[in-house]
Every structure is written in C-alpha cells, then in structure tokens.
Design a protein around this motif. Structure first.
Motif, PDB file in Angstrom:
ATOM      1  N   THR A  96       0.629  -0.993  -0.063  1.00 36.30           N
ATOM      2  CA  THR A  96      -0.035   0.799  -0.192  1.00 36.30           C
ATOM      3  C   THR A  96       0.889   1.385  -0.168  1.00 36.30           C
ATOM      4  O   THR A  96       0.631   2.408   0.349  1.00 36.30           O
ATOM      5  CB  THR A  96      -1.039  -0.369   1.486  1.00 36.30           C
ATOM      6  OG1 THR A  96      -0.272  -0.044   2.465  1.00 36.30           O
ATOM      7  CG2 THR A  96      -2.139  -1.027   1.046  1.00 36.30           C
ATOM      8  N   VAL A 126      -0.204  10.162   6.546  1.00 34.23           N
ATOM      9  CA  VAL A 126      -1.022   9.276   6.430  1.00 34.23           C
ATOM     10  C   VAL A 126      -2.561  10.136   6.189  1.00 34.23           C
ATOM     11  O   VAL A 126      -3.169  10.423   6.674  1.00 34.23           O
ATOM     12  CB  VAL A 126      -1.044   7.580   6.141  1.00 34.23           C
ATOM     13  CG1 VAL A 126       0.084   6.964   6.065  1.00 34.23           C
ATOM     14  CG2 VAL A 126      -2.271   7.073   7.745  1.00 34.23           C
ATOM     15  N   GLU A 130      -5.354   6.247   2.536  1.00 33.00           N
ATOM     16  CA  GLU A 130      -4.701   5.948   2.657  1.00 33.00           C
ATOM     17  C   GLU A 130      -4.927   4.626   3.830  1.00 33.00           C
ATOM     18  O   GLU A 130      -5.127   3.728   3.535  1.00 33.00           O
ATOM     19  CB  GLU A 130      -3.761   6.013   2.828  1.00 33.00           C
ATOM     20  CG  GLU A 130      -2.638   6.800   1.474  1.00 33.00           C
ATOM     21  CD  GLU A 130      -1.284   8.022   1.794  1.00 33.00           C
ATOM     22  OE1 GLU A 130      -0.419   7.417   0.602  1.00 33.00           O
ATOM     23  OE2 GLU A 130      -1.698   7.992   2.429  1.00 33.00           O
TER      24      GLU A 130
END
Length: 173
Positions: A96, A126, A130
């Motif tokens: 990711t 983040v 996300e």
C-alpha cells in the motif's frame, strides 16, 4: 321448653354435631396442611421450569459460541503454517506504499498469550483514504486479524494527513 328426644334422635344429634366438628376441622386443616403444600409444590415446579428454560437458553448460547469458534478454527487451519503477523502486516505496508511512513514492532502486553501474537503499527502523515485502504486490505485477506486497539489518531505535525497508533492481533493454533 325442654326437648324430649328419644334415643334415636339423641344419637342423630350427636352424630350431626360430630360431623359438623369434623367438617370445621377439615375446613381449617386442608388450607393449612395439604393445600399449602400443594401451592408450595406448584410454585417450586414453576421455578424449576423457569430454571430449566434458562439452562436450555444457556446451552443454546454455548452451542452457538462453539460453532463460531469452530468457524474461526477452520479459517486458522486454512492459513499457511508459517504465517507471521509481523511479516504479513509488513508486506501489506509495502503493497500500500505506506512502508516509508510506518514503524512496525512486536507488541507484548504483560499478560499476553503466545497464541495471540500482536504487532503495533505507527503511521505518520497518512491520508484517511490510505488508512481506509490499508484496513480494507488487512481484513480482506481472511487471515483472522483484528484491530486490538487504536491508541490515538490525530492530525500530523506537518498538517498533512494523520498520525495514528494501531495494535493488531491474531490467533495461532
């Protein structure tokens, strides 16, 4: 006026008085003795029926919980024998593109069981998307991983995204 009763009438009167006394004695005895015992027995029977129903419900709950545990055990059996929570979360961070903004370490509380490995993940800067995508990936692979706790989630110091601290846990066989 005196009553002149013959022997037969006297005997009938005596028997009538005795029968009346017996009827009065029974009228007092039955409610205090056998009827009271019957009522108490009926109450106890009702109480035992309720207790029986509660026990049946408890057994059904326990059977349901056991079935759920068996389903979890089946998931655990399908997981590879060399499964490592730390490695799995680390691989998801790489997939990711969060690896550069993450710190991952083993987490061991004082009363931790070796059958419940835990990892603590600290993410910095983040976005909410996300984080959501990462959580979707961690739950989508059906490896029986759960978020144990989230210590904090606050705006990042550089005001771009969030900083958060999440602890994940799983089970092992």
């Amino acid at each position: 006026m005196p009553y002149n009763l013959d022997l037969r009438e006297k005997l009938a009167l005596a028997l009538g008085i005795i029968a009346t006394m017996i009827a009065l004695a029974l009228a007092i005895y039955v409610p205090l003795g056998p009827r009271k015992g019957y009522i108490n027995s009926q109450k106890e029977l009702d109480s035992l029926k309720q207790e029986y129903q509660l026990q049946i419900m408890a057994k059904m709950d326990q059977d349901e919980r056991l079935q759920k545990q068996q389903a979890l055990m089946e998931i655990l059996k399908k997981r590879p024998a060399e499964f490592s929570l730390f490695t799995h979360v680390d691989n998801l961070l790489t997939a990711t593109n969060l690896r550069s903004r993450a710190q991952l370490e083993q987490y061991k509380p004082r009363n931790a069981s070796p059958k419940q490995p835990m990892v603590q993940l600290r993410l910095q800067g983040v976005s909410s998307q996300e984080l959501i995508d990462f959580l979707h990936k961690i739950y989508a692979d059906n490896n029986l991983i759960a978020a144990y706790k989230m210590d904090f989630m606050r705006p990042a110091a550089n005001e771009q995204g969030f900083d958060c601290d999440i602890t994940f846990v799983t089970l092992t066989l």
